[in-house]
Scaffold this active site. Structure first.
Site, mmCIF file in Angstrom:
data_model
loop_
_atom_site.group_PDB
_atom_site.id
_atom_site.type_symbol
_atom_site.label_atom_id
_atom_site.label_comp_id
_atom_site.label_asym_id
_atom_site.label_seq_id
_atom_site.Cartn_x
_atom_site.Cartn_y
_atom_site.Cartn_z
ATOM 1 C CB CYS A 1 0.447 5.155 4.213
ATOM 2 S SG CYS A 1 0.770 3.458 3.711
ATOM 3 C CB CYS B 1 1.762 1.566 -2.911
ATOM 4 S SG CYS B 1 1.746 2.044 -4.608
ATOM 5 N N GLY C 1 -2.157 1.925 4.500
ATOM 6 C CA GLY C 1 -2.177 2.167 5.942
ATOM 7 C C GLY C 1 -3.538 2.636 6.427
ATOM 8 C CG HIS D 1 -0.329 -1.666 6.948
ATOM 9 N ND1 HIS D 1 0.171 -0.421 6.647
ATOM 10 C CD2 HIS D 1 -0.586 -2.273 5.760
ATOM 11 C CE1 HIS D 1 0.191 -0.268 5.334
ATOM 12 N NE2 HIS D 1 -0.252 -1.382 4.774
ATOM 13 C CD GLU E 1 4.472 4.955 3.175
ATOM 14 O OE1 GLU E 1 3.791 5.916 2.782
ATOM 15 O OE2 GLU E 1 4.931 4.070 2.419
#
Ligand code: ZDP
Length: 277
Positions: free
Chosen positions: A221, A72, A224, A163, A212
């Site tokens: 994100c 993350c 992302g 993604h 998400e």
């Protein structure tokens, strides 16, 4: 159990310092309860800050539904801020062990406080079987996928986590809420996927909203935004250095000539508290 609430441009998580206290017994069941915005602390998930054999610290992230993710972006900037400011490792740069390997983070300090962090996110993964997405070829770029009788050209990128990027002329909340969950759980994605909805504003600027995996729509994100930059270059829409506008704020992303993606953005600590278990 002591916790610290932090966020990266509104992408908020509950952090537990496992240097100073024992690891929560079942983080995958604690995450949904502590993330609940009415019955818990509230957040997009739970992040554990742990000792590491190979780096200054290790990060584990659990989405609001309890699923564990590999990586993350907004969270790792917060981990760096916590590790530095709470004296776990007062170093710059720092190294953090994640599900996609050890990353290097450069801290931007003022008065010994971490305001912004630049993270070497590593190389994007484009090979379909490693994203994973069940399509053939070297990469999935603008593959036409029909959802609810509408064809969406999808571009798939992994930053350690999956993604699915959509470029659209207009993005609104209804579309995100309607199509996001259907793509997240589409059979093409065996591990599910995060979904990015993107409006290109210029060759160096884009606006995005994100659905998400395991958390629903969030304000931002980081992985992302990195995937959007890569997909933008692959489809000829964006330059390699871009500013991405998200609901919660902005990130600067560069797909560098060495193949690595550099993500730069803020990290904030909000409050600390005690969870009665
Ligand atoms: O891959 C996933 O399941 C993500 N939902 C993990 C969280 C990603 C994050 N929002 C980010 O900034 O990359 C923390």
């Amino acid at each position: 159990m002591q916790f610290t609430k932090m966020h990266g441009i509104g992408n908020d998580y509950v952090f537990v310092d496992c240097f100073r206290q024992s690891l929560p017994e079942a983080p995958e069941t604690l995450a949904p309860r502590i993330s609940d915005r009415h019955f818990g602390v509230g957040g997009d998930g739970l992040i554990l800050i742990l000792p590491s054999e190979v780096a200054d610290a290790r990060m584990r992230i659990f989405n609001a539904d309890g699923s564990e993710a590999e990586m993350c972006g907004n969270g790792v900037r917060c981990v760096a801020k916590y590790v530095y400011e709470h004296g776990i490792a007062r170093k710059n740069p720092l190294t953090i062990e994640t599900g996609r390997g050890v990353l290097t983070l450069h801290l931007q300090l003022s008065n010994d406080k971490v305001h912004r962090v630049s993270v070497d996110m590593g190389e994007p993964i484009l090979e379909p079987s490693r994203i994973p997405v069940q399509l053939s070829g070297e990469a999935v770029v603008e593959h036409p996928l029909t959802v609810d009788d509408t064809v969406f050209p999808i571009t798939c990128v992994s930053m350690g986590n999956p993604h699915c990027v959509l470029f659209l002329s207009q993005v609104d909340g209804d579309l995100v809420a309607k199509i996001g969950p259907k793509l997240e759980r589409h059979p093409l994605f065996p591990n599910r996927t995060n979904v990015e909805f993107v409006e290109v504003l210029s060759r160096s600027e884009a606006r995005m909203r994100v659905w998400e995996r395991g958390s629903g729509e969030t304000l931002a994100c980081g992985t992302g935004a990195c995937a959007v930059c890569v997909a933008g270059v692959l489809t000829g829409r964006l330059d390699r250095k871009v500013q991405i506008h998200l609901l919660g704020g902005d990130l600067n992303i560069e797909w560098q000539s060495n193949g690595h993606v550099l993500m730069t953005g803020p990290a904030e600590e909000v409050f600390t508290g005690d969870w009665p278990e």
